[in-house]
Enzyme design. Sequence first.
Site, PDB file in Angstrom:
ATOM      1  N   ARG A 232      52.332   4.339  17.669  1.00  0.00           N
ATOM      2  CA  ARG A 232      52.699   4.488  19.077  1.00  0.00           C
ATOM      3  C   ARG A 232      52.275   3.210  19.795  1.00  0.00           C
ATOM      4  O   ARG A 232      51.220   2.643  19.507  1.00  0.00           O
ATOM      5  CB  ARG A 232      52.010   5.699  19.713  1.00  0.00           C
ATOM      6  CG  ARG A 232      52.586   7.043  19.300  1.00  0.00           C
ATOM      7  CD  ARG A 232      54.018   7.218  19.812  1.00  0.00           C
ATOM      8  NE  ARG A 232      54.579   8.528  19.514  1.00  0.00           N
ATOM      9  CZ  ARG A 232      55.245   8.825  18.416  1.00  0.00           C
ATOM     10  NH1 ARG A 232      55.412   7.906  17.476  1.00  0.00           N
ATOM     11  NH2 ARG A 232      55.747  10.029  18.244  1.00  0.00           N
ATOM     12  N   GLU A 261      59.178   2.172  26.864  1.00  0.00           N
ATOM     13  CA  GLU A 261      60.412   2.254  26.090  1.00  0.00           C
ATOM     14  C   GLU A 261      61.516   2.830  26.958  1.00  0.00           C
ATOM     15  O   GLU A 261      61.295   3.851  27.621  1.00  0.00           O
ATOM     16  CB  GLU A 261      60.214   3.125  24.847  1.00  0.00           C
ATOM     17  CG  GLU A 261      59.201   2.542  23.871  1.00  0.00           C
ATOM     18  CD  GLU A 261      59.003   3.409  22.626  1.00  0.00           C
ATOM     19  OE1 GLU A 261      59.730   4.420  22.465  1.00  0.00           O
ATOM     20  OE2 GLU A 261      58.125   3.087  21.822  1.00  0.00           O
ATOM     21  N   HIS A 280      62.227   1.841  18.206  1.00  0.00           N
ATOM     22  CA  HIS A 280      61.597   3.128  17.875  1.00  0.00           C
ATOM     23  C   HIS A 280      62.537   3.964  16.999  1.00  0.00           C
ATOM     24  O   HIS A 280      62.828   5.117  17.289  1.00  0.00           O
ATOM     25  CB  HIS A 280      61.211   3.901  19.141  1.00  0.00           C
ATOM     26  CG  HIS A 280      60.115   4.900  18.905  1.00  0.00           C
ATOM     27  ND1 HIS A 280      59.281   5.350  19.885  1.00  0.00           N
ATOM     28  CD2 HIS A 280      59.720   5.554  17.768  1.00  0.00           C
ATOM     29  CE1 HIS A 280      58.410   6.224  19.389  1.00  0.00           C
ATOM     30  NE2 HIS A 280      58.665   6.353  18.100  1.00  0.00           N
TER      31      HIS A 280
END
Length: 303
Positions: A232, A261, A280
């Site tokens: 993360r 993000e 991601h």
Amino acid sequence: MTNARPVVVVDMSLHPLAEERLLTSADVERLPPCGPARTDALARAEGLLAYGPPGPDELACAARLRAIAVHLAPPAIRDAARARDVTVIESTRLWRTVAEHTLALLLATLRRVPPADAAVRAGRWPTEDLKQRYSGRDLADATVGVLGAGRIGARLLRMLAALEARPQFTDDRPMPELERSTGARQVDLDTLLATSDVLVVALPLDDSTRGAVGAAELARLRPGATLVNTARGPVVDEVAMLAALRDGRLAAAGLDVHGDEPLAADHPLLALENVVITPHLGGSTLECDLELVDGLLEALGTA
């Protein structure tokens, strides 16, 4: 098998072929992010496909729900589903899939694949000596330190050993069996930082791990080390990482996760040639998506 097409509500991105398979057997709706439309969609849902499910309070609105397929279901969701006889399908491939993407980022970063590719496409070869500019480092014989040997980290250690790297890891629990099965060494954090050519962050995000890799930790790395993060974004202090990349303490970074993000178009990381960035998508493969789609359709009786 039933001929009725169930309503499946989707709250994740799907590989096109996995989405095609879902559409052949179900009526598919996207889950709105908020408001009455979201509640209405959940009320229609017989199946739910998501990275992570809505909370128990929202699921209480899904009176027709028969099955949930998710990357990971929290205990509260499993308990709520069990009480209503709702089937829960969790991914069994996810951890290996993310470990593979971690390895891909690591290799792309060490061997400088993206900037070399961009240079060739820009017409700079053979007019420039791109081999010199983009020569990289071998993974074989490199010491790779994995910060966190959970479900992703443990699989990555096995991959690294097979590729003749020298893997080591740190974790809160003694893990002698993992050492035996992978040949990796379990070491303390100070040793991991001081001796790793590559640092891979594989920690879950919680209050104890937020900012766990900050300026102090980056300063203890070998000069010219490489950082890879597929855990993360907030586990790594982004400001400290940028400073280390700019001053050469870090030679490069491979990042699938970020503090914000999606990244803004003017984000400073995007200006650095020694940073490899993906959006991601560590858990996004055809095989991983098909596992969830097929499991959900089987649970709904349409497979």
